[in-house]
Design a protein around this motif. Structure first.
Motif, PDB file in Angstrom:
ATOM      1  N   ARG A  16       0.835  -1.209   0.000  1.00 59.69           N
ATOM      2  CA  ARG A  16       0.000   0.000   0.000  1.00 59.69           C
ATOM      3  C   ARG A  16       0.867   1.255   0.000  1.00 59.69           C
ATOM      4  N   LEU A  32      -2.500   1.337  -8.561  1.00 56.48           N
ATOM      5  CA  LEU A  32      -3.605   0.379  -8.474  1.00 56.48           C
ATOM      6  C   LEU A  32      -3.097  -1.059  -8.417  1.00 56.48           C
ATOM      7  N   TYR A  35      -2.014  -1.703  -4.906  1.00 54.93           N
ATOM      8  CA  TYR A  35      -3.171  -1.902  -4.025  1.00 54.93           C
ATOM      9  C   TYR A  35      -3.779  -3.287  -4.232  1.00 54.93           C
ATOM     10  N   HIS A  64      -8.404   0.152   0.617  1.00 56.76           N
ATOM     11  CA  HIS A  64      -9.571   0.566  -0.160  1.00 56.76           C
ATOM     12  C   HIS A  64      -9.736   2.080  -0.199  1.00 56.76           C
ATOM     13  N   GLU A  67      -7.150   3.285  -2.666  1.00 58.25           N
ATOM     14  CA  GLU A  67      -7.596   2.929  -4.011  1.00 58.25           C
ATOM     15  C   GLU A  67      -8.654   3.931  -4.509  1.00 58.25           C
TER      16      GLU A  67
END
Length: 86
Positions: A16, A32, A35, A64, A67
């Motif tokens: 992350r 992305l 993630y 999340h 993201e």
């Protein structure tokens, strides 16, 4: 490969944070992908919040949220591109 001494939450956190670095450089596809790797580290689709440890759940939430920020910035960039060409 992940360090065998790291927990899934620690591995996910590293992915992350790498994604956040890509995001800051406007490399949204790379962010992305990081993630997605973080989510896989937490068990992928089987790693739902109700089955995760508190540390994993917190990381799942942060993945999340981060993201969503990428999708927000992608949307803003597209909107600006459209408005600047008018």
């Amino acid at each position: 490969t992940a360090n065998p001494h790291c927990t899934p939450a620690q591995v996910a956190r590293l992915h992350r944070k790498t994604g956040k670095t890509w995001e800051a450089q406007h490399q949204h596809d790379d962010a992305l992908e990081c993630y997605a790797q973080a989510e896989r580290a937490l068990g992928g689709a089987s790693g739902t919040p109700d089955t995760l440890s508190p540390e994993e759940r917190n990381e799942w939430i942060m993945v999340h949220i981060d993201e969503l920020w990428v999708y927000y910035w992608i949307g803003i960039r597209i909107k600006w591109k459209r408005s600047s060409s008018a």
